[in-house]
Scaffold this motif. Sequence first.
Motif, PDB file in Angstrom:
ATOM      1  N   LEU A 226      65.371  49.285  48.387  1.00 61.37           N
ATOM      2  CA  LEU A 226      66.180  48.419  49.248  1.00 61.37           C
ATOM      3  C   LEU A 226      65.381  48.001  50.479  1.00 61.37           C
ATOM      4  O   LEU A 226      65.464  46.848  50.925  1.00 61.37           O
ATOM      5  CB  LEU A 226      67.456  49.152  49.671  1.00 61.37           C
ATOM      6  N   GLY A 280      71.652  50.806  36.512  1.00 58.64           N
ATOM      7  CA  GLY A 280      72.486  49.773  37.120  1.00 58.64           C
ATOM      8  C   GLY A 280      72.154  49.569  38.585  1.00 58.64           C
ATOM      9  O   GLY A 280      72.034  48.426  39.057  1.00 58.64           O
ATOM     10  N   ALA A 281      71.993  50.670  39.328  1.00 65.98           N
ATOM     11  CA  ALA A 281      71.641  50.559  40.747  1.00 65.98           C
ATOM     12  C   ALA A 281      70.256  49.949  40.923  1.00 65.98           C
ATOM     13  O   ALA A 281      70.046  49.088  41.786  1.00 65.98           O
ATOM     14  CB  ALA A 281      71.708  51.935  41.407  1.00 65.98           C
ATOM     15  N   ALA A 283      68.718  47.937  38.839  1.00 69.66           N
ATOM     16  CA  ALA A 283      68.782  46.522  38.461  1.00 69.66           C
ATOM     17  C   ALA A 283      69.377  45.678  39.582  1.00 69.66           C
ATOM     18  O   ALA A 283      68.935  44.544  39.826  1.00 69.66           O
ATOM     19  CB  ALA A 283      69.597  46.360  37.180  1.00 69.66           C
ATOM     20  N   ALA A 284      70.370  46.224  40.303  1.00 69.11           N
ATOM     21  CA  ALA A 284      70.961  45.481  41.415  1.00 69.11           C
ATOM     22  C   ALA A 284      69.941  45.266  42.535  1.00 69.11           C
ATOM     23  O   ALA A 284      69.828  44.166  43.091  1.00 69.11           O
ATOM     24  CB  ALA A 284      72.178  46.232  41.947  1.00 69.11           C
ATOM     25  N   VAL A 285      69.179  46.307  42.859  1.00 73.88           N
ATOM     26  CA  VAL A 285      68.150  46.161  43.893  1.00 73.88           C
ATOM     27  C   VAL A 285      67.055  45.210  43.421  1.00 73.88           C
ATOM     28  O   VAL A 285      66.530  44.396  44.200  1.00 73.88           O
ATOM     29  CB  VAL A 285      67.563  47.536  44.257  1.00 73.88           C
ATOM     30  N   ALA A 287      67.418  42.646  41.377  1.00 74.56           N
ATOM     31  CA  ALA A 287      67.942  41.285  41.482  1.00 74.56           C
ATOM     32  C   ALA A 287      67.893  40.789  42.928  1.00 74.56           C
ATOM     33  O   ALA A 287      67.552  39.622  43.189  1.00 74.56           O
ATOM     34  CB  ALA A 287      69.368  41.234  40.947  1.00 74.56           C
ATOM     35  N   LEU A 288      68.208  41.673  43.870  1.00 74.26           N
ATOM     36  CA  LEU A 288      68.128  41.306  45.282  1.00 74.26           C
ATOM     37  C   LEU A 288      66.697  40.984  45.693  1.00 74.26           C
ATOM     38  O   LEU A 288      66.441  40.017  46.431  1.00 74.26           O
ATOM     39  CB  LEU A 288      68.675  42.455  46.132  1.00 74.26           C
TER      40      LEU A 288
END
Length: 424
Positions: A226, A280-281, A283-285, A287-288
Amino acid sequence: MSRKFLETESPAWVTEGLITEAQRERLLARYPSDAVQAVGLLPLLGSILVGLSALSVVAANWQRLPTQLRLGLLLGSLVAAYAGGEYFLRRGNRRVGHGLIGLGLVVFGASIILTSQLYQLVGYDISGLLAWVVVGVLLSYLYTSQSLVLLPILIGAAVQTYCTQALGIFSYTIMALVALGSGYRWWRRPDTLVASVLAVGLLWQAALWVALSHSKITWFFIPAMLVYAAGDWHRDRPAARALQGPPLVAAYLFALGLALFGETDQYAGLLRPPVLAYLGALAAVFALSVAGKRQQGRLASLPDWLLLLPGFYLPGGLPLAIATLMVLYAHAGSVLARAHRSGEAEQLTLGTVLFVIATMVAYFKLTWAFLDKSLFFLIGGVLLLSLSWYLRRRNAQRLAAGVASVASPGSAAASPPSPPKPLA
């Protein structure tokens, strides 16, 4: 810029007509000599020694002093530090002024701790230490000082360490204050040193959270990446690189350790979190990060995420070591390719070092057991010499291409323009 540099280079600037002699003298007057600066520091150093002497006397007799006198000393020291800082700032001495303001912030924290001990306040109440971090963040906004921006980051890391080690709790408020408070201050006024310290401080707090919650070690990379993704959204490229450096170093060391010690399944209980939740976590980071890279035109740095491939879900053994080494080679190759396209010498050096490290790990990991030692070192030397030859050849090609691109516009400009064709 130092006075020594000006004294060495400015005569050539005058000769080349870049500046006049009067301008050169004005520049030299703007930067005093080192001797003048050293003399100017003598009062500050003397004041520090006198203060340390008084502090040692007070510390040695602290328990014997009356309570009112102790509180008066703490309050007086705090007021003296802040008042002295404002005095020197108004006189234009920013270094001393900001130094005293920073000293006042440290005295404020020490006063909180000593007052808690004096009145035997409850040990698990962290509101006082939390106020210390809040005041530090506020001061970083009130004053334009690099040191006052760094202090709350370091204080936040120290307070979080105390909370986790002594009290057994993790303060999400402290982490939010550092990430959002100091992070927003850096975002508005980017600085490479502040970015590096901020990233290291946040990674330290993330590591404390993983240790205290007894989570899998790999959960550390969710907050770490992040921080990396935040750098993708910043316009200032040098400051963004400084922010992304510590997360990338952590990810690279993790991949390197997996390549070296991943041949057994002893790591399974430490590294394998629940698949769906972790991926999942991550992949979200990811994508960001991709969105930020696309926004700022930095998709060339996307291969940095190769280091975060979850190879630890694979069974241990030689296949896992080989797969991790392939990832390290691919990452080093991406850094080299990016450096050749941009022509940045630092990135080229970094890519070369990463390639050599991956080669040495592969070499010792895969060949030491069954190759004769003389042949082992011979092949290693040939590999390094071949890499050196290839990089030198690529540099020569780039230099020749640059010279040709510079010469071609000049030749085109030198040729007379063709006369316009008559209209039919």
